[in-house]
Write a protein that holds these residues in place. Sequence first.
Motif, mmCIF file in Angstrom:
data_model
loop_
_atom_site.group_PDB
_atom_site.id
_atom_site.type_symbol
_atom_site.label_atom_id
_atom_site.label_comp_id
_atom_site.label_asym_id
_atom_site.label_seq_id
_atom_site.Cartn_x
_atom_site.Cartn_y
_atom_site.Cartn_z
ATOM 1 N N VAL C 6 0.872 -1.184 0.000
ATOM 2 C CA VAL C 6 0.000 0.000 0.000
ATOM 3 C C VAL C 6 0.909 1.234 0.000
ATOM 4 O O VAL C 6 1.795 1.350 0.847
ATOM 5 N N GLY C 7 0.713 2.125 -0.970
ATOM 6 C CA GLY C 7 1.502 3.362 -0.976
ATOM 7 C C GLY C 7 2.670 3.349 -1.939
ATOM 8 O O GLY C 7 3.726 3.896 -1.647
ATOM 9 N N TYR C 32 -1.947 -1.609 -3.802
ATOM 10 C CA TYR C 32 -3.229 -1.076 -3.338
ATOM 11 C C TYR C 32 -3.110 0.410 -3.046
ATOM 12 O O TYR C 32 -2.069 0.879 -2.575
ATOM 13 N N GLY C 33 -4.189 1.138 -3.341
ATOM 14 C CA GLY C 33 -4.227 2.583 -3.088
ATOM 15 C C GLY C 33 -5.350 2.934 -2.134
ATOM 16 O O GLY C 33 -5.690 2.147 -1.247
ATOM 17 N N HIS C 34 -5.951 4.099 -2.348
ATOM 18 C CA HIS C 34 -7.033 4.520 -1.458
ATOM 19 C C HIS C 34 -8.240 3.584 -1.596
ATOM 20 O O HIS C 34 -8.537 3.089 -2.672
ATOM 21 N N LYS C 35 -8.899 3.448 -0.479
ATOM 22 C CA LYS C 35 -10.053 2.555 -0.427
ATOM 23 C C LYS C 35 -11.110 2.942 -1.471
ATOM 24 O O LYS C 35 -11.696 2.094 -2.130
ATOM 25 N N ASN C 36 -11.301 4.243 -1.627
ATOM 26 C CA ASN C 36 -12.391 4.706 -2.488
ATOM 27 C C ASN C 36 -11.942 5.107 -3.895
ATOM 28 O O ASN C 36 -12.735 5.596 -4.688
ATOM 29 N N ALA C 37 -10.665 4.940 -4.160
ATOM 30 C CA ALA C 37 -10.178 5.296 -5.498
ATOM 31 C C ALA C 37 -10.499 4.164 -6.470
ATOM 32 O O ALA C 37 -10.660 3.012 -6.084
ATOM 33 N N PRO C 58 -8.080 -0.653 -5.420
ATOM 34 C CA PRO C 58 -8.558 -0.025 -4.195
ATOM 35 C C PRO C 58 -8.223 -0.908 -2.988
ATOM 36 O O PRO C 58 -8.326 -2.136 -3.076
ATOM 37 N N THR C 75 2.909 4.148 3.644
ATOM 38 C CA THR C 75 1.940 5.250 3.673
ATOM 39 C C THR C 75 2.416 6.369 4.597
ATOM 40 O O THR C 75 3.358 6.196 5.363
ATOM 41 N N VAL C 79 -1.830 7.458 8.400
ATOM 42 C CA VAL C 79 -2.658 6.618 7.529
ATOM 43 C C VAL C 79 -2.655 5.166 7.994
ATOM 44 O O VAL C 79 -3.699 4.512 8.083
ATOM 45 N N LEU C 83 -5.526 2.074 8.712
ATOM 46 C CA LEU C 83 -5.590 0.928 7.801
ATOM 47 C C LEU C 83 -5.142 -0.381 8.440
ATOM 48 O O LEU C 83 -5.594 -1.461 8.037
#
Lengths: 342, 342, 342, 342
Positions: C6-7, C32-37, C58, C75, C79, C83
């Motif tokens: 992540v990141g 993986y990136g932002h949950k909502n991206a 996501p 991250t 953050v 997470l």
Amino acid sequence: MHVALVGVTGYSGMILYQLLQQHPEVNQVDLYGHKNAKAQSLATAVPQFIGSQAMIEPFAAEKIMAVDQVIFFATSAGVTTELAKTFIAANFPVIDLSGDYRLRSRSSFKKWYHKEAPDQAALQRAHYGLAEFHQASGQTYIANPGCYATATLLGLAPLVQQGLIEPDSIIADAKSGTSGAGKKLAANTHFTQTNENLQVYKVNQHQHIPEIMQQLQEWNSQVPAIQFTTTLLPITRGIMSSIYATVKQGVTTQALQHAFQDTYQEQPFVRVFTEQLPTLKQVIGTNFCDIGIVFNPITQKVFVVSVIDNLLKGAGGQAIQNFNQLFSFPIASGLPQTPILP
Amino acid sequence: MHVALVGVTGYSGMILYQLLQQHPEVNQVDLYGHKNAKAQSLATAVPQFIGSQAMIEPFAAEKIMAVDQVIFFATSAGVTTELAKTFIAANFPVIDLSGDYRLRSRSSFKKWYHKEAPDQAALQRAHYGLAEFHQASGQTYIANPGCYATATLLGLAPLVQQGLIEPDSIIADAKSGTSGAGKKLAANTHFTQTNENLQVYKVNQHQHIPEIMQQLQEWNSQVPAIQFTTTLLPITRGIMSSIYATVKQGVTTQALQHAFQDTYQEQPFVRVFTEQLPTLKQVIGTNFCDIGIVFNPITQKVFVVSVIDNLLKGAGGQAIQNFNQLFSFPIASGLPQTPILP
Amino acid sequence: MHVALVGVTGYSGMILYQLLQQHPEVNQVDLYGHKNAKAQSLATAVPQFIGSQAMIEPFAAEKIMAVDQVIFFATSAGVTTELAKTFIAANFPVIDLSGDYRLRSRSSFKKWYHKEAPDQAALQRAHYGLAEFHQASGQTYIANPGCYATATLLGLAPLVQQGLIEPDSIIADAKSGTSGAGKKLAANTHFTQTNENLQVYKVNQHQHIPEIMQQLQEWNSQVPAIQFTTTLLPITRGIMSSIYATVKQGVTTQALQHAFQDTYQEQPFVRVFTEQLPTLKQVIGTNFCDIGIVFNPITQKVFVVSVIDNLLKGAGGQAIQNFNQLFSFPIASGLPQTPILP
Amino acid sequence: MHVALVGVTGYSGMILYQLLQQHPEVNQVDLYGHKNAKAQSLATAVPQFIGSQAMIEPFAAEKIMAVDQVIFFATSAGVTTELAKTFIAANFPVIDLSGDYRLRSRSSFKKWYHKEAPDQAALQRAHYGLAEFHQASGQTYIANPGCYATATLLGLAPLVQQGLIEPDSIIADAKSGTSGAGKKLAANTHFTQTNENLQVYKVNQHQHIPEIMQQLQEWNSQVPAIQFTTTLLPITRGIMSSIYATVKQGVTTQALQHAFQDTYQEQPFVRVFTEQLPTLKQVIGTNFCDIGIVFNPITQKVFVVSVIDNLLKGAGGQAIQNFNQLFSFPIASGLPQTPILP
């Protein structure tokens, strides 16, 4: 596989040594120095290799031919001319990173290198190892191309081969970091002089000009000459060749882009950009040559920007490409594809 | 003499402020900022001026015309268009470092600057202050040339004016340090991205292209267009414009050198080099434009290298030249001639 | 082995991704990136990865725990606190490059990071992954140390552990390149501001101070505090921590050297120098921490210089060390040992 | 006023020449080189002075004393020892930028400079020209301080003079750009080696250590020694001396700030910062020494950061300060106060 490397103390040699050590097909890299020098530890000769247990042995052609299967020369101009003779006579495989065997004409070599040229027969037999265009398999003497020549030729190949440009209109404004000038101390690479500066040098006199011309004329005999300028940058690594040429009437942006894409579609180490232009940094640490193309319909000129890491694609990396071809190893074996980030 | 300066917080403004403070004919420099901003100390607004007692006052046209004898604008593109109106109406002397009044055509301005253009009459009356070629005395509105335009035009003037080159053959590969991009934070001027990198930008889209063309065509109506490329360098200050053109049949090295020498022999701030080529560093900190010329008889091309300090000859220094002309001060008053060494 | 990262868009994440891709035990790296991206291609998100086919999906904790065997967080501070909760609850292996779980005290975290601290129980269970001193095998949550902390702690460990210095005499003058400051645009990392400059920052306020103190006091409860200064360098990569301390009466040069040699003799990534001092450049591109030691009998002070690549030994490289320990892979798997030359 | 300058080809000499040319009290600067060299144009000897009509004449003591009123030596260590003898014997004013006459003890000179020392009587009569503390008026031989010594002494003076710190606790971590190392080509100042690197050098062996100690002990005989480290930076100009010392019990932040403010309140070229810390860049191009102070009550240590332009305040600028004092010119005559922006 055992390989020999002569000239590990120069920048190209250092990088080539790193590449060979990590090459999956190479079991051992034997280092050699001056014939009359004593054996010396690599860590002493090149402090950057601190911790290494490797030794640099005195150069001995017979021994090398007995224990190694190929020899790499990362020696200065003029040195290989002498050292390579025995190997040439024996048809022993050589990959030569120096400029000694790149030009086929002895008089041209003398004119541009200001040194005695190698033997004419040897020059004729040498293979010019521009890896994307000349297959090294079956060859014995590979003359690895110069750094400026590599960036410039790869940026010009589709245009010249397919006759898309006016043959007398080629201009290359090439820039290089200081590692291209080697380890030798000089006023123009003193930090205080190089830093925050740009220095144009060897205008119309750079020894890569005849090398570029020889290849261009092989591709297209109508190219009469190239205007080629070199500028020293305040950075360590990298070459950008900014190329300009007048496009022939009727040639479109699309035709230009297709010419590059078609030429390099099977080539893993040349990447063509049509939407954005490559930056220098994106190739540093890799064997890539990244090429961007912009056609200007107002001036009828095409602008090609071609970037490489001068010590990889422009030296040690291309030498590994030739090595892979010579011994039929996978095309990308041992070649770095991830840039130095960020 | 009292002078007004608007826009001291940008790089050009900072440098211009330093120059004005040291100018022998200037008693006081009054600083002005946004119309609606409160008065602010210079040291707060620009930490580099720590220790300064100067204040930045809110912009007020009437007050300026009452207390100052000339106004300098070192404001961003689009800002001067608005602010200058009152001064233009009053025929009050303006020296404008922005690009707003350089192009005479409103449509050209809109196309290249992507902004609304100033009034057509005002554009027509503005004087393009390329100091070596246009005398500012008797003018009221001076549009100070752009940095790239200055380096490139001075490197081309003798060739174009005297018809020594094929008019459609001009190519300029120009490079600039980051101060040319100003103070605004941007990804391509983040240290980590700029350092050890070269970034080509605004290919065929740089707003100095129409400015260069306007002047070239004034000199020689046969010049149809110019191929112009800009590359961002990992240095703070300086522009090098590397210019190429095809020389007309029969023109010799000597003729080329004489053309430059004759053109600039009375000009204290343009120095012509025929034996060696100027480095960028030799002009940093000065108002000089240094020009080197190399003719290549093989390619029939001339290579001209023109170097300036983008913030002096390319901005604040040339503004002082125009100021000196406007008020008939000695030509070199207040202009630095010693480079930043070493 | 499948691993999650992540990141990847930050500098540490980029480097870690390169390392993971080349790690011999890793089959696949899931980004993986932002949950909502929305899912996005890596090449779009990070232009340096041009040519990559990888996608950034996501963030979805359940999915990650289903398909991957470990998760790396690269991250920003604050953050990971959020997470990581699900993974902690599930005892799923985490290697966290952020600072969120390094400090065991919530109040200390709040004070130095100016953010809400993670849950106390989670903080207590987190393993501080200073790889040479704490074995990660058997752990589930690895808090990977900070870059400054790594260089400084490795330079201090033998002195503090063996009580060779006065515990209240420690001073570290640490310097870092700009990559340590991350990708975010800021005035102090604008090229024009950073270049040809040195900028001291966060004096006595750097969030690595409590991290260093926590470890030092674990080694030697008598150490009351450390004087720690950070200076931003005009280079991209690298940290040098220049450490000073008063040596206890009777301690000799030899004793100091032996302390370092003994401490690190089994450690492949810490090299001790007694004859010469390491330069910063010799570790760039590697996972080494190189340490030089000079005792000054006149001042009774020891000077220790400790250099690392902040993105490798100071971030992604040490994360791989912890990964190797966690899964009992060979200690040096996937870790670069050849510096970027020249 | 006519002044003589010996050694214009080195960096300090170049800068001093620029300063002298702009000094309002100087009518002519006569340049001198080696005794046995032919007269040579400055522009030939130092390409950066292109366009200059000045000549470098062979050194001739009698002639100099006849036509000039003072002589500046910007010569290498050891050279002034010889050349200055005649001037000393004649009581002719000398301002010596070399280190030859800074130390009062011959044995100390021999130990740190590895050269024969000047005559003892001459050493005793030489005036150590730390301009803020020693008035040069009435003196004849001024030994201009070293660059590191200047930055470090100005940062320590109030602390040591007023006994605010433990006398055995002083540590200076000093950093310098490459111009401090001079023009001579060397491996550690080759661009490729310096760039993107930090190199610690001469640890405990720098020749400015005894110079600093001599002055500190004159101020406070209880100071036994100083821990002093020098690091080469990848920049051209500037020195930052980062100084640490243990503050005596009961001394407060306010007391420390007042000590600095009081000491330097009458000094135009030392600026004290208590709110923010100076950056290196803000003094480059000026004669300022900017000093920031931060007391850390946790460690009971004071951190002082002192920055100068090594070629101005650290060499040529301070020489002008001494020149102004010697001839009772205004204190700031001919001294640059505006930094090189941006």
